[in-house]
Design a protein around this motif. Structure first.
Motif, short mmCIF file in Angstrom:
data_model
loop_
_atom_site.label_atom_id
_atom_site.label_comp_id
_atom_site.label_asym_id
_atom_site.label_seq_id
_atom_site.Cartn_x
_atom_site.Cartn_y
_atom_site.Cartn_z
N ARG B 538 0.83 -1.21 0.00
CA ARG B 538 0.00 0.00 0.00
C ARG B 538 0.86 1.26 0.00
NH1 ARG B 538 -2.55 -3.97 -0.46
NH2 ARG B 538 -4.60 -4.41 0.46
N ASP B 542 0.53 4.09 -2.62
CA ASP B 542 0.30 5.47 -2.19
C ASP B 542 1.30 6.42 -2.83
OD1 ASP B 542 -1.88 4.83 -0.72
OD2 ASP B 542 -0.87 4.81 1.23
N ARG B 546 0.26 9.45 -5.16
CA ARG B 546 0.77 10.77 -4.83
C ARG B 546 1.38 11.44 -6.05
NH1 ARG B 546 6.21 11.64 -1.32
NH2 ARG B 546 7.03 12.07 -3.40
N ASP B 589 -8.42 4.99 -0.73
CA ASP B 589 -7.62 6.18 -1.06
C ASP B 589 -7.13 6.20 -2.51
OD1 ASP B 589 -6.10 4.01 -0.61
OD2 ASP B 589 -4.57 4.99 0.62
#
Lengths: 137, 592
Positions: B538, B542, B546, B589
């Motif tokens: 993850r 991420d 980003r 997310d």
């Protein structure tokens, strides 16, 4: 029966260094700073490898130059090191033109093959192995 | 110096701008994330500012090894992390050679290289000694020769690694690789270009330390070591990877119809081509030596020897060339090569110049098809007449990708995703997530692997393997996605230890725990490892999000739906649905 380590077929060496790791592992170390056998490329991997190990010479030059008698000849060839007598002069390492005496800089003593065969136990491609001294003569 | 395995947490920070370095103990990272990928992604989070240009001084290069490195068989890999100049997000590439052993026994868990030098430099890291050396005289020299030169001038023969770039890295080809020990590579995602942007030609790292096994653990260590050694030697890994090497599966893959041929014009080459490129044929005609990475008994690296008359008057040369499955695909099959000899010649060109073989092959395959279709003309190609199987033209094209004589080659040097966005032909531009595709056309799993894998590499989750296992079976898309995710999460543990994926069957969770315990790293459980795998995965995702990666915007080239796989034709809606399921599985997310 007296045995020694021998490079059986250097062309089978794949350069995995398992022999080097095995030798230092005997004293509980990961690495090769206590290893009495070395493998390096013969000037680029395409040329294959060089295995540097004690040949257990008859009449060994390393023992001849030892000023304290710390290195004495082993029956059948090779040497035995008495560390208590060794003053760390390094003459033995200089006398070995094979470069098969390595140096323990931590203790300032030579690293000399004990002919135990631990390295050969991990050579799965049979590049090195233990042989009887007499069989070679 | 002697350290215990549990204390191997030093990070060497190098600043190329200031020519300065420092060492920090980062037990906070190593205790929690083990090493390798786990520690590297955390260092990347710390060191890589959001949104930076990957070819600017601010992009860090991180090399990381793990707790099992130098202590167990086949724990032989180094992880490199950086922001990729090819995809614009996560750059992660692994290599073996002697890199992992050398970094670990030089006394480091990781090395972080930041900044940019004003003059070409190389790093000479011998244990605690770190030196910046002028590389002006080796700038512009091919990767192979750089190794030959540094071998002579630097100490540490036999216990060092020499990581270097060729001309492609210097010139900023976005898929330039870093070469390691002549025949190994940090191949994918452009580490070479990042090194080049920093004017870092090479890094020589040599070992001078040992790791002490705690006295009360030595017996246990030897037992666990021997168990692992026996399994490595006795599993099929030995036969599979040592005998013919990864090339051993070429013929079968082609027969199965899972081998992309001529830019995926079809998924299998004619029988005579498959025979020519089979591992058996190449071994019989050209194999000259098999070698291994440090501390791995397998010896999967296959070197071919090619003797050629290159000029009349008996001017022969003999070249040693590494070959394997993926390069046979990319530079052989994809480019419609007819002979193994031509394929070997092309690898040699790619290796010397320092480019990723897969990206190079796929990019040139696109260019060939685009040229055949008339999108690209001789004006673009600077006079080259691209057509399948022409080793001479491809060799010249590779030189031009590096020399960049015109805008077309400048674009080609940015990869197939980019070049096709300028000139068209995206339907057959075979990149996924911006990375050129690996070999397989085996089914939905391999493409999901390419699309959703954090590195867009076939080794992320081995989708090609899952596809083959599923032949003739009933399965749902959910099951495939779940299977791939689970595999990718577990591989984060392997690449944090750092263990070679070829030994993945040896390093089960149970054995990993035993191996760690026997060197004094205690209290790991299967559950903790699985959780960590998820956390690392993850964290990598991420980082991608980003930097702008978006699952919903993934481009899928139409070509993959036009050619049947061993599972029949794939459907775009199935692949899209699978990506959606994947997004849901990895958490909320993703809609950034």
């Amino acid at each position: 029966m007296t045995k020694k380590l021998a490079a059986l077929d250097v062309n089978k060496c794949i350069g995995c260094m398992e022999c080097m790791f095995a030798c230092s592992r005997r004293v509980g170390r990961g690495g090769f700073d206590k290893s009495a056998v070395r493998v390096r490329s013969a000037g680029g991997i395409e040329r294959g490898f060089v295995i540097v190990a004690c040949r257990a010479c008859e009449n060994p030059p390393c023992a001849k130059v030892c000023p304290t008698g710390a290195l004495r000849e082993r029956k059948g060839g090779g040497v035995i090191l008495n560390e208590d007598k060794c003053i760390g002069c390094g003459f033995c390492a200089q006398a070995c033109i094979m470069g098969a005496i390595f140096w323990d800089s931590e203790r300032n003593k030579p690293i000399v093959c004990k002919y135990c065969g631990e390295c050969a136990n991990y050579c799965v491609h049979n590049a090195i192995g233990m042989v009887e001294v007499k069989a070679e003569a | 110096m002697l350290t215990q395995a549990k204390d191997m947490n030093r990070v060497l920070y190098i600043d190329l701008t200031k020519k300065d370095n420092k060492i920090e103990n980062r037990e906070d990272l190593f205790d929690e994330y083990l090493g390798g990928s786990g520690v590297a992604i955390k260092l990347l989070e710390e060191e890589c500012p959001k949104g930076i240009d990957p070819l600017s001084a601010g992009n860090p290069i991180i090399f990381a090894v793990g707790p099992l490195t130098a202590l167990y068989p086949s724990a032989s890999k180094t992880v490199a992390m950086f922001k990729s100049p090819l995809t614009g997000n996560l750059g992660e590439s692994h290599t073996g050679g002697r890199s992992a052993m050398a970094i670990k026994l030089a006394g480091y868990g990781a090395i972080v290289i930041k900044g940019s030098s004003d003059i070409p430099v190389y790093l000479a890291i011998h244990g605690d000694e770190v030196k910046f050396k002028d590389a002006s005289s080796i700038w512009g020299i091919e990767a192979v020769a750089v190794g030959r030169i540094l071998r002579e001038v630097e100490p540490g023969a036999g216990v060092r690694t020499i990581i270097r770039i060729g001309r492609a890295g210097e010139k900023g080809v976005r898929y330039a690789c870093a070469v390691c020990e002549t025949y190994r590579h940090f191949g994918r995602l452009g580490l070479g270009a990042v090194m080049g942007s920093k004017k870092l030609k090479a890094a020589v790292i040599s070992a001078d330390k040992s790791i002490e096994i705690p006295k009360d653990k030595r017996k246990e260590y030897k037992l666990v070591y021997d168990e692992i050694q026996d399994v490595v030697v006795e599993t099929d890994a030995m036969e599979k990877y040592h005998d013919l090497g990864t090339a051993g599966k070429i013929y079968e893959m082609n027969k199965l119809g899972g081998m992309a041929y001529k830019n995926l014009e079809s998924a299998s080459a004619p029988e005579e081509i498959a025979r020519e490129f089979s591992g058996e044929n190449i071994a019989e005609k050209y194999l000259s030596r098999r070698v291994s990475c440090a501390h791995c008994p397998v010896g999967c690296i296959h070197l071919a020897s090619l003797r050629e008359l290159y000029e009349p008057g008996y001017y022969f040369k003999t070249t040693t060339i590494p070959y394997d499955n993926e390069t046979i695909y990319a530079l052989g099959f994809m480019l419609g090569m007819k002979s193994a000899e031509d394929y070997l010649r092309l690898i040699d060109v790619v290796d010397r110049i320092g480019m990723d073989a897969i990206s190079t092959g796929v990019t040139l395959a696109w260019a060939t098809e685009a040229y055949e279709r008339g999108i690209i003309t001789k004006e673009h190609t600077d006079g080259l007449d691209f057509h399948w199987g022409d080793v001479q033209v491809y060799s010249e094209a590779i030189e031009k990708i590096v020399a960049m004589p015109n805008e077309f080659y400048q674009n080609l040097a940015k990869g197939v995703e980019h070049v096709s966005s300028i000139y068209g032909g995206q339907d057959y531009a075979l990149a996924f997530g911006g990375n050129e595709m690996p070999e397989y056309h085996t089914g939905i799993a391999c493409y999901l692997n390419n699309l959703t894998g954090a590195r867009h590499s076939h080794l992320d989750s081995a989708g090609y393997d899952l596809d083959q296992k599923l032949i003739g079976k009933e399965f749902t898309i959910e099951e495939v996605v779940k299977g791939l995710l689970k595999e990718e999460e577990w591989r984060q543990i392997l690449s944090s230890l750092v263990v070679c994926f070829f030994a993945r069957k040896v390093y089960s969770a149970e054995r990993v725990i035993k191996a760690l315990d026997a060197i004094g790293i205690e209290n790991w459980t299967e559950e903790k490892l699985e959780d960590l795998g998820r956390v690392i995965h993850r964290a990598k995702m991420d980082f991608k999000f980003r930097e702008g990666f978006d699952l919903a915007k993934l481009r899928i080239p139409k070509r993959i739906f036009e050619v049947p796989t061993p599972h029949g034709f794939l459907k775009e809606e199935d692949v899209r649905k699978a990506i959606e399921i994947y997004g849901e599985m990895i958490g909320g997310d993703i809609q950034n």
